[in-house]
Design a protein around this motif. Sequence first.
Motif, PDB file in Angstrom:
ATOM      1  N   MET A 295       0.756  -8.871   7.694  1.00 38.76           N
ATOM      2  CA  MET A 295       0.279  -7.628   7.837  1.00 38.76           C
ATOM      3  C   MET A 295       0.557  -6.853   6.479  1.00 38.76           C
ATOM      4  O   MET A 295      -0.507  -6.217   6.046  1.00 38.76           O
ATOM      5  CB  MET A 295       0.673  -6.945   8.899  1.00 38.76           C
ATOM      6  N   VAL A 296       1.570  -6.987   5.933  1.00 40.24           N
ATOM      7  CA  VAL A 296       1.770  -6.353   4.534  1.00 40.24           C
ATOM      8  C   VAL A 296       0.716  -6.900   3.650  1.00 40.24           C
ATOM      9  O   VAL A 296       0.249  -6.069   2.873  1.00 40.24           O
ATOM     10  CB  VAL A 296       3.417  -6.510   4.122  1.00 40.24           C
ATOM     11  N   GLY A 297       0.606  -8.110   3.629  1.00 39.39           N
ATOM     12  CA  GLY A 297      -0.303  -8.839   2.683  1.00 39.39           C
ATOM     13  C   GLY A 297      -1.919  -8.284   3.017  1.00 39.39           C
ATOM     14  O   GLY A 297      -2.449  -7.986   1.761  1.00 39.39           O
ATOM     15  N   GLN A 298      -2.392  -8.029   3.987  1.00 40.06           N
ATOM     16  CA  GLN A 298      -3.475  -7.581   4.205  1.00 40.06           C
ATOM     17  C   GLN A 298      -3.551  -6.063   3.750  1.00 40.06           C
ATOM     18  O   GLN A 298      -4.587  -5.589   3.081  1.00 40.06           O
ATOM     19  CB  GLN A 298      -4.098  -7.633   5.710  1.00 40.06           C
ATOM     20  N   LEU A 299      -2.625  -5.255   4.161  1.00 40.43           N
ATOM     21  CA  LEU A 299      -2.716  -3.950   3.966  1.00 40.43           C
ATOM     22  C   LEU A 299      -2.601  -3.616   2.441  1.00 40.43           C
ATOM     23  O   LEU A 299      -3.269  -2.822   1.873  1.00 40.43           O
ATOM     24  CB  LEU A 299      -1.624  -3.025   4.469  1.00 40.43           C
ATOM     25  N   ALA A 300      -1.592  -4.242   1.868  1.00 39.49           N
ATOM     26  CA  ALA A 300      -1.466  -4.061   0.339  1.00 39.49           C
ATOM     27  C   ALA A 300      -2.629  -4.593  -0.439  1.00 39.49           C
ATOM     28  O   ALA A 300      -2.862  -3.872  -1.370  1.00 39.49           O
ATOM     29  CB  ALA A 300      -0.221  -5.005  -0.221  1.00 39.49           C
ATOM     30  N   SER A 301      -3.417  -5.577   0.175  1.00 39.83           N
ATOM     31  CA  SER A 301      -4.360  -5.845  -0.545  1.00 39.83           C
ATOM     32  C   SER A 301      -5.500  -4.886  -0.554  1.00 39.83           C
ATOM     33  O   SER A 301      -6.499  -4.469  -1.826  1.00 39.83           O
ATOM     34  CB  SER A 301      -5.007  -7.151  -0.194  1.00 39.83           C
ATOM     35  N   TYR A 302      -5.701  -4.102   0.761  1.00 37.01           N
ATOM     36  CA  TYR A 302      -6.569  -2.887   0.364  1.00 37.01           C
ATOM     37  C   TYR A 302      -6.068  -1.903  -0.409  1.00 37.01           C
ATOM     38  O   TYR A 302      -6.846  -1.338  -1.397  1.00 37.01           O
ATOM     39  CB  TYR A 302      -6.658  -2.243   1.889  1.00 37.01           C
ATOM     40  N   PHE A 303      -4.644  -1.660  -0.240  1.00 33.18           N
ATOM     41  CA  PHE A 303      -4.347  -0.338  -1.032  1.00 33.18           C
ATOM     42  C   PHE A 303      -4.130  -0.497  -2.515  1.00 33.18           C
ATOM     43  O   PHE A 303      -4.354   0.402  -3.400  1.00 33.18           O
ATOM     44  CB  PHE A 303      -2.876   0.230  -0.314  1.00 33.18           C
ATOM     45  N   ALA A 304      -3.986  -1.836  -2.749  1.00 30.97           N
ATOM     46  CA  ALA A 304      -3.947  -2.159  -4.302  1.00 30.97           C
ATOM     47  C   ALA A 304      -5.263  -2.239  -4.887  1.00 30.97           C
ATOM     48  O   ALA A 304      -5.234  -1.746  -6.192  1.00 30.97           O
ATOM     49  CB  ALA A 304      -3.300  -3.481  -4.486  1.00 30.97           C
ATOM     50  N   SER A 305      -6.201  -2.568  -4.289  1.00 31.53           N
ATOM     51  CA  SER A 305      -7.469  -2.690  -4.994  1.00 31.53           C
ATOM     52  C   SER A 305      -8.324  -1.355  -4.932  1.00 31.53           C
ATOM     53  O   SER A 305      -8.932  -0.944  -6.098  1.00 31.53           O
ATOM     54  CB  SER A 305      -8.267  -3.880  -4.455  1.00 31.53           C
ATOM     55  N   ILE A 306      -8.229  -0.787  -3.957  1.00 33.42           N
ATOM     56  CA  ILE A 306      -9.203   0.391  -3.512  1.00 33.42           C
ATOM     57  C   ILE A 306      -9.102   1.694  -4.527  1.00 33.42           C
ATOM     58  O   ILE A 306     -10.031   1.965  -5.315  1.00 33.42           O
ATOM     59  CB  ILE A 306      -9.311   0.715  -2.037  1.00 33.42           C
ATOM     60  N   PRO A 307      -7.695   2.126  -4.384  1.00 38.87           N
ATOM     61  CA  PRO A 307      -7.496   3.404  -5.470  1.00 38.87           C
ATOM     62  C   PRO A 307      -8.039   3.236  -6.811  1.00 38.87           C
ATOM     63  O   PRO A 307      -8.983   3.890  -7.428  1.00 38.87           O
ATOM     64  CB  PRO A 307      -6.228   3.894  -5.221  1.00 38.87           C
TER      65      PRO A 307
END
Lengths: 479, 260
Positions: A295-307
């Motif tokens: 779950m960390v992997g999925q959330l971090a993928s969003y948060f790392a790329s989007i901002p």
Amino acid sequence: MASLSLKKVSSAWIITILTLFICAIVFGILMRLNQGNDIKLSPNGFYTLMTTHGLTMIGIWTVAGMVGIQYLLSRYTTVSAKLNVFALVLTIIGVIMLWISTFVGNFHTGWTFLYPFPFYIAWAKWATPLFLWSLAVLGIGWFVWSVGILVEILKKYSLKQAFAWQHLSKKDPEVTTPPFILIATVSLVGIILCLITAVILLILFFAEYYSNGSFKNDPLLMKNLTYFFGHTLANEALYLGVALLYELLPEVSGRPKFKMTWYIALAWNFTMIFVLTAFFHHMYMDFVQPLGFQMVGQLASYFASIPAAAVSALSVIFLVYGNKIKWSLTNILFFIGVIGWMIGGIGAVIDATISNNIVLHNTLWVPAHFHTYNAMGNVLFCLAFFWWVANEFAGSQETTKSHKITIGLMLIGGFGFVLMFYIAGAASVPRRFAFYPNELQIGMTTATWAAFFATLYLIAMLAIIWEIVRKCIRVFYSS
Amino acid sequence: MYKGILFFLIACLGFTDAISDPGAGYNLSEEKGLYAKIADVPLNTGSGNIRLPELYQQTPVMLAFIFTRCTGICNPFLLHLKDNLESLGSKEKFKVLVVSFDPADSLSDLNKLAYRFGLQDNDQWIFATTPQISKLVNSAGFYPVWDSSRQQFDHDALLVGIDKEGLITKKLIGLRDVKSLNWMIRSIHDEFMLSYPLPRENMLFSCFSYDPVTGKKSPSFGLLFLVLPAILTIMLLVWFAYQSPKWRLKSAQEIPPAKN
């Protein structure tokens, strides 16, 4: 101001990188031709090319960003050309060792050299240690170089200023941090961290190799470390290219420089943190990894790329939209690079979503997204810098010369090439197959077309590279 | 410079080649030769002569290698296999093919062996000899060694799982439990199986400890390696934070003013 010695070593870097780039593109085209059943490579030959292509590409475009960062850093602080030479020498030695291990020793595990593949000796016995030592040489050179560049930044800015933290609390702080410095700092810290990870990974590999079986590694730990290092390095390499964009795009477009704002500072500080845990998305199929990590992997993928991507894309759009821009090859390459980064980033986020990954995992969708943000993203960012700096070496920035055919070939070739990956990936064609069985006809057809488009891309690159290299060579004769 | 690079490479090659023996530490016998095709050999069985493909094309096969004069593992191996299969009561269709790798064994020796285990009338079990035993054992990756002093073969207790295409999908070495046997049954029926090597004794750093009885995982020492790079980087940055004022002071004369 860049010193003559810095110009010379930067020229040497550029020529080295671009020469290796051309070779690596040719390897890639050969692989796609083989997958398309147009030529016949042995399976070992295919995987040797795949290993060399992957490692060479990831390596050269990481150091390309670092070359650019160090060169532009000379505008803000003193930089060491000797440090650059040290890294160049170790890189050349490392690449020679690496290519000997693959082309002479036939080492062919793929660029991730995932444990325990390097120990399944299906090649010359000496190739495994030579391969691992080549990575050690490269890692040492780049680690010292990254730390050195960070030290150069810290000569001018305190750590807090380098991270632009003063912009989070004050609207007009006493010291303003240029976005270039912030992004370079964030990326270098990430690179240092993943190179430390690589050192730990290599120590564990060596420990097992030289212990004659009395010490064994945990495959799960080794896979986590491999992707912690590999995924993070690939992302940070891209961010180095983005730093170049922030510094040069407004300048070559005749627009005011990007100003540091609280949201740029926040976005890049967030990116630094989240990109470090995004690698867990490579472990979705490792069912023994606890669900929380996935779950960390999925959330971090969003948060790392989007901002970072959203802030950067909006900044570039606002820079261009409704403004009179002096278009040159430099800012065109930057602009197309942002488009490639966005498309590749969306492809990555789609794949990093667990429910999608069940379908897309290890299909050609994976090389689709990373080729998009590399070949049509980071490569173009760095190439824009190379073009700009080569013209600076030559004494004038060309703005009038038409490159329409070159850009057209690059767009058709580059996006056509990655589109073939996306189509095949969406059709569940697996990646890392040396050739496809008849049941996967779409894999063969798209591979042949991909080779065609990649050849167009190669022609465009040759046209640009020829001019860059010609100008870089002249620097060696100047005094 | 070129001489230096050449010397470095030769030194690296010489050093690594001299001190390493990569083959020595690896005993991945169960993973060797998977998905290779089993040899096409003739079999002499109690119900007549057939070729091996005729057998596995009907139902998947578990192939066990034994010899009738064995004073070691063969009898416990077969007994264990028989008991486990009975306790498993699997509804899946497959055959158990017991082949002697001793050229001295005859079909009648094997029939006697089947009788001893009460398997002579069990359709699932086939006892056989083959005139091409070398070809068969080589394709299965089974290498018995004749010990003339003991008049016995040194060998593993190897069970080879073969699917309906004749591919070796799984190997089990030694006396294995019902769970392992169940994996083999699923594998010869080409079912996808999740598998991951468990932490072993000489594996000092694993991510998680796994209790096979309860199925619970707990964090282990190896996880520290995932945190270590971040810790070291933070330490480096903290050190930089203390050192950077000195650097700035030292190089204040050389640095151009910042461009904002």
